[in-house]
Design a protein around this motif. Structure first.
Motif, PDB file in Angstrom:
ATOM      1  N   CYS A 233       2.821  67.439-134.465  1.00 41.29           N
ATOM      2  CA  CYS A 233       2.656  68.970-135.791  1.00 41.29           C
ATOM      3  C   CYS A 233       2.065  69.691-134.900  1.00 41.29           C
ATOM      4  N   TYR A 234       2.297  71.163-134.638  1.00 39.37           N
ATOM      5  CA  TYR A 234       1.785  72.553-133.915  1.00 39.37           C
ATOM      6  C   TYR A 234       2.209  73.777-135.506  1.00 39.37           C
ATOM      7  N   ILE A 235       0.614  74.234-135.976  1.00 42.11           N
ATOM      8  CA  ILE A 235       1.207  75.315-136.575  1.00 42.11           C
ATOM      9  C   ILE A 235       0.543  76.711-135.227  1.00 42.11           C
ATOM     10  N   PRO A 236       1.762  77.765-135.326  1.00 39.97           N
ATOM     11  CA  PRO A 236       1.136  78.366-134.813  1.00 39.97           C
ATOM     12  C   PRO A 236       0.018  79.213-135.090  1.00 39.97           C
ATOM     13  N   ALA A 237       0.114  80.367-134.226  1.00 41.84           N
ATOM     14  CA  ALA A 237      -1.335  80.836-134.609  1.00 41.84           C
ATOM     15  C   ALA A 237      -1.227  81.881-135.691  1.00 41.84           C
TER      16      ALA A 237
ATOM     17  N   LEU B 113       5.559  71.528-125.485  1.00 48.00           N
ATOM     18  CA  LEU B 113       4.099  71.870-126.155  1.00 48.00           C
ATOM     19  C   LEU B 113       3.536  70.123-126.044  1.00 48.00           C
ATOM     20  N   VAL B 114       4.734  69.586-126.156  1.00 51.87           N
ATOM     21  CA  VAL B 114       3.263  67.671-125.983  1.00 51.87           C
ATOM     22  C   VAL B 114       3.497  67.674-124.466  1.00 51.87           C
TER      23      VAL B 114
ATOM     24  N   VAL C  83      -1.520  70.626-132.965  1.00 50.93           N
ATOM     25  CA  VAL C  83      -2.009  71.490-132.440  1.00 50.93           C
ATOM     26  C   VAL C  83      -2.426  72.399-133.422  1.00 50.93           C
ATOM     27  N   ALA C  84      -3.495  72.583-133.819  1.00 51.49           N
ATOM     28  CA  ALA C  84      -3.330  73.976-134.677  1.00 51.49           C
ATOM     29  C   ALA C  84      -3.566  75.329-133.097  1.00 51.49           C
ATOM     30  N   GLU C  85      -2.684  76.471-133.601  1.00 53.94           N
ATOM     31  CA  GLU C  85      -3.105  77.112-133.035  1.00 53.94           C
ATOM     32  C   GLU C  85      -4.405  78.230-133.606  1.00 53.94           C
ATOM     33  N   ASP C  86      -4.756  79.461-132.969  1.00 50.81           N
ATOM     34  CA  ASP C  86      -5.806  80.086-133.491  1.00 50.81           C
ATOM     35  C   ASP C  86      -5.596  80.785-134.330  1.00 50.81           C
TER      36      ASP C  86
ATOM     37  N   PHE D 254       7.211  62.271-133.308  1.00 51.05           N
ATOM     38  CA  PHE D 254       6.985  62.044-131.722  1.00 51.05           C
ATOM     39  C   PHE D 254       8.180  62.234-131.057  1.00 51.05           C
ATOM     40  N   SER D 255       8.996  61.517-130.666  1.00 46.57           N
ATOM     41  CA  SER D 255      10.282  61.936-130.069  1.00 46.57           C
ATOM     42  C   SER D 255      10.772  62.422-130.127  1.00 46.57           C
ATOM     43  N   GLU D 256      12.027  63.259-132.250  1.00 49.43           N
ATOM     44  CA  GLU D 256      11.764  64.702-131.471  1.00 49.43           C
ATOM     45  C   GLU D 256      11.361  65.687-131.100  1.00 49.43           C
ATOM     46  N   ALA D 257       9.737  65.325-130.940  1.00 55.96           N
ATOM     47  CA  ALA D 257       8.838  67.262-130.488  1.00 55.96           C
ATOM     48  C   ALA D 257       8.865  66.042-128.961  1.00 55.96           C
ATOM     49  N   VAL D 258       9.153  65.311-128.101  1.00 54.35           N
ATOM     50  CA  VAL D 258       9.503  65.144-126.561  1.00 54.35           C
ATOM     51  C   VAL D 258      10.597  65.209-126.449  1.00 54.35           C
ATOM     52  N   ARG D 259      11.257  65.663-127.317  1.00 56.31           N
ATOM     53  CA  ARG D 259      13.166  65.826-126.521  1.00 56.31           C
ATOM     54  C   ARG D 259      13.466  67.974-126.956  1.00 56.31           C
ATOM     55  N   ASP D 260      12.116  68.142-128.275  1.00 56.49           N
ATOM     56  CA  ASP D 260      13.047  69.972-128.630  1.00 56.49           C
ATOM     57  C   ASP D 260      11.564  70.634-128.055  1.00 56.49           C
TER      58      ASP D 260
END
Lengths: 402, 480
Positions: B194-198, B164-165, B226-229, B154-160
């Protein structure tokens, strides 16, 4: 009747109280309580027509006090003591208080306390050991709100001696269109191997509130068949607390709630198994039209040591309108291991295929709908043991037209 | 059932296989929770201003909230000011490879049977291991990056990936949602993102192992997926914890966002220290898990809960879009003095939404197991459909099984069904099996596993194996 002041400050239930979650709290707040006012000459004529005509003793309670003129206490069979609760309470030979159940499940609430505080009269039924009564006993409660206290409080105490049997019908009505209501508390004690058929017909005016409570203690081998028809009132609440305290007791509860307009019809059912080898059945059906709401909160509590328990519970709801709603909460709380408990609940609408089938047979939509609704409701009506009551319920249900 | 008492005694006596603790040098904040603690945590993690503000708003909300008391749980008062809200293993912050992982931590995972150095042999599974509060290692990043999948702490996501976060954090579980969610929002330490692009189907199962290690340290993970379309992801979470005498507080939040036609499958095997047979020790597990399913999306929760002294957990799905699907499969085992109050909430908002709930509760010893669920069909949910089945199995006379479902329907076209049963393993069933030459232990194990089968079938392969192992460990010595 012994009056007991509420031991704690009056606290009205809120939405956070599980048993009052779906109740219209604004209406409850408008109910007012006080000692009963004299009811002479008050009973309006049309009420008579609403009372199902049964062959048997009749006791009519108006605003919490028995009205002798309407009652029929002449043909009391041997082995039955049927009197006003006030008379029974005054008689030291009758241990009325002994029949009040201990609060086994902590269900006591403010309305019970108010009932005990302001209720002074009602009906007392005591069936002697071994007596089998044929004719149904009819207890009618009529509420006519007045300005000082708009809610009446009535007590009914029923005791069946060992090996006796009886049928008791309780009809709850309202005598005016003014806002108000009735708060009734029925206490039933069934001694060993006695059998009771108990029917409640609730048909208050749609401007009033009905709070009905039935507390039952069943001893060994006793059997209860309770039927309730929750039809009237803006808020009609029927609460049953059945305590299976003796081995081999059997209880069979079923009911129908049929709401229209803006009614909320609430069933709060708890069956507590503390003895071995008891069976219980709960079967409730709701039909909800217009903007009405149905509530079913049914519990099976199996306490430690109640081995051999066999308990079932069913709640089925039929929604007839887009604005109607059904809230159902079938609870199981099991603390013994040798048990078989089941519950099921459904919510749905009329079967489109069945509607289509009837219409292809030339039956108009409105009639087809009524046929199907009646077929659904009839499961609760069909097994009423008294013809006059069954006819009364059918007539009453015939009115809400499609 | 003459054998029962002995079975239960033995069941209660079965020791916690994972009861050990590793001495790790940890950097621990002094006990207590104030605005300064929140600032300290945020500062330690070099968080941006907006996240600190968000934490502070959660902290403010938390202060005015009360611990929920409606669950069927007996909980000793929790001293929130007596806990430390920050603990981080002292070690190099970034690791190049597996070999760089602290040997003590590696050893700990070995004891759990999930050796990190063998994880490549784990077919296609990336593991983001968390010890206490800071993510220690993340693997298989390259494969995921190729697919465009973001899977990091989560920390990395906040940084990078702050945008999205920021967009999704708190969108499913708002800070004021409940007492424990507010607490988590204020002090969450780390977790997974976790982020999955469309249009992407995640090339591997994602899994995270959480582990509580330090005494008196609550752990507050935050997971956001987050799971995109049109995307698809299967996420696995497993937990075990070392034996401790003091109760440890755990308040996690998991948020899932499944956009149009996306599918998220979230599986959990939870086996934290349940405390001993006298109710001493054990983890207090208060979790808020919720997903939002948009049009044609599907969210599926599968959980096997065998650990923790207290479990308070209701993975939920908001079926917001038309034709969204929600599923909940659960096995919960309470033995010793464990108490579990768990279930799900299915909120039907969109038309033609469907949900199904399969819950299996097993009570043994002096355990108390409660299924508590809500199925709510709002007026807008035309033709919603729900099927619920809750079964409870009682093994012993001192335990309890409770089923408390709420069904609220405001649309007549909805079809909602609920079925439940409570029973025990019959003498006749055991007799039948023994007659066929099975040992009593095998028979009991087979019957219990059969009871849970519908749920185990939903677990990904590795977890199904682990779940069965957990169950048999829990039942080990309980028979025969």
């Amino acid at each position: 009747m012994t009056t007991v002041a509420p031991t704690s400050p009056i606290e009205y239930p809120t939405r956070h109280d599980e048993r009052w979650r779906y109740a219209p709290h604004d209406l409850l707040g408008r109910l007012s309580f006080g000692p009963p006012s004299a009811s002479a000459d008050k009973i309006p004529g049309p009420i008579g027509a609403q009372i199902p005509a049964l062959d048997g003793p009749l006791i009519v309670i108006v605003n919490g006090v028995v009205d002798e003129r309407w009652s029929n206490l002449t043909a009391i069979p041997d082995g039955l003591r049927l009197s006003t609760l006030a008379d029974a309470s005054a008689d030291p030979a009758v241990p009325v208080v002994a029949h009040f159940n201990p609060d086994v499940d902590g269900a006591a609430d403010v309305f019970m306390a108010l009932n005990t505080t302001f209720g002074v009269d009602g009906a007392f039924v005591d069936v002697a050991e071994g007596q089998k009564l044929d004719a149904p006993i009819h207890i009618v409660d009529v509420a006519i709100p007045d300005e000082t206290s708009n809610t009446s409080c009535t007590g009914v105490v029923i005791h069946l001696g060992a090996d006796s049997s009886a049928t008791i019908v309780e009809t709850r009505l309202g005598g005016s269109e003014a806002f108000g209501g009735s708060n009734t508390r029925t206490t039933i004690t069934l001694d060993d191997h006695s059998t009771l058929e108990h029917i409640v017909l609730q048909d208050m005016p749609s401007t009033q509130v009905h709070l009905g409570r039935v507390e039952v203690t069943q001893h060994a081998g006793s059997a209860l068949r309770a039927r309730s028809f929750n039809l009237g009132a803006i808020y009609g609440r029927l609460a049953y607390d059945v305590h299976l305290a003796g081995a081999g007791a059997h209880t069979d509860l079923s009911g129908l709630y049929y709401g229209a307009g803006e009614q909320t019809l609430d069933q709060q059912i708890t069956v507590i198994h503390t003895a071995k080898d008891c069976t219980s059945r709960q079967s409730y059906r709701g039909v909800l039209d217009d903007e009405s709401a149905g509530v079913f909160n049914g519990g099976i509590d199996v306490r430690p040591g109640a081995d051999g328990t066999d308990a079932e519970q069913h709640n089925d709801n039929l929604l007839l309108s887009n604005r109607a709603e059904a809230n159902t909460q079938p609870r199981l709380e099991i603390l013994a291991d040798d048990v078989a408990c089941k519950h099921g609940a459904t919510v749905g609408q009329l079967d489109a295929n069945a509607m289509y089938y009837l219409r292809t047979r030339g039956i108009p939509a409105a009639d087809a709908r009524r046929l199907l609704v009646n077929a659904f409701a009839d499961q609760a009506v069909d097994d009423i043991g008294i013809d006059a009551v069954r006819t009364w319920v059918r007539d009453r249900l015939g009115t809400p037209d499609a | 059932m003459s054998e029962t008492a002995r079975e239960i005694e033995e069941l209660a006596a079965a020791s916690y296989e994972y009861g050990f603790s590793t001495d790790l040098d940890t950097d621990i904040a002094p006990p207590g929770l104030t605005e300064d603690t929140v600032r300290l945590i945020s500062g330690k993690k070099n968080e941006p201003e907006w996240l600190l503000d968000w934490r502070l708003s959660a902290f403010e909300a938390w202060q005015s909230m009360k611990e929920p008391d409606w669950a069927k749980l007996e909980i000793a008062p929790i001293d929130y000011q007596g806990l430390s809200y920050w603990a981080a293993p002292k070690q190099k912050p970034v690791l190049e490879s597996m070999d760089d992982v602290d040997p003590e931590i590696r050893d700990m995972f070995d004891k759990l049977g999930i050796p990190l150095h063998e994880q490549k042999m784990f077919s296609n599974v990336a593991i983001d291991a968390i010890v206490d509060s800071v993510s220690v290692t993340t693997t298989f990043k390259a494969t995921l990056a190729e697919a465009g999948v973001i899977f990091c702490s989560f920390s990395e996501a906040v940084r990078d990936h702050p945008e999205l976060v920021r967009e999704h954090l708190g969108s499913v579980v708002p800070v004021r949602d409940n007492f424990f969610a507010a607490l988590n929002s204020a002090v969450f330490s780390d977790g997974s993102f976790c982020y999955i692009p469309a249009g992407v189907r995640c090339p591997m199962e994602l899994s995270t192992y959480f582990r509580i290690n330090s005494q008196n340290t609550g752990q507050f993970e935050r997971t956001l997926i987050v799971a995109e379309d049109d995307s698809h992801v299967s996420y696995l979470e497993g937990c075990t914890a070392p034996q401790r005498d003091e109760n440890q507080l755990h308040a996690a939040v998991v948020e899932l966002v499944a956009k149009d036609r996306a599918e998220i499958k979230y599986s959990t095997v939870q086996n934290w220290y349940p405390g001993d047979e006298n109710g001493v020790g054990g983890i207090y597990n208060f979790v808020t898990k919720r997903g939002r399913a948009h049009t044609d999306a599907k969210i599926s929760w599968t959980q096997v809960e065998t650990g923790s002294a207290i479990t308070w957990k209701y993975p939920s799905v908001i079926l917001q879009g038309d034709r969204a699907v929600g599923e909940f499969y659960s096995v919960a085992l309470s033995s010793k003095r464990q108490q579990a109050d768990t279930g799900t909430k299915m909120i039907h908002i969109g038309a033609d939404t469907t949900s199904s709930i399969i819950s299996k509760g097993i009570s043994a010893g002096r355990g108390q197991n409660t299924y508590r669920g809500l199925v709510k069909v709002l007026r807008s949910a035309e033709n919603a459909r729900n099927y619920t089945q809750c079964d409870s199995l009682l093994l012993g006379s001192d335990c309890g099984a409770h089923t408390i479902p709420y069904i609220e329907v405001k649309n007549p076209s909805a079809q909602v069904e609920h079925e439940a049963s409570t029973s025990t393993v019959g003498e006749d069933q055991l007799y039948y099996c023994r007659q066929r030459g099975m040992t009593e232990e095998d028979a009991m194990s087979m019957i219990v596993n059969g009871f849970c089968r519908e749920v185990f079938d939903e677990l990904p392969m590795e977890f199904a194996v682990e779940a069965q192992r957990l169950l048999s460990v829990s039942l080990e010595g309980s028979v025969g």
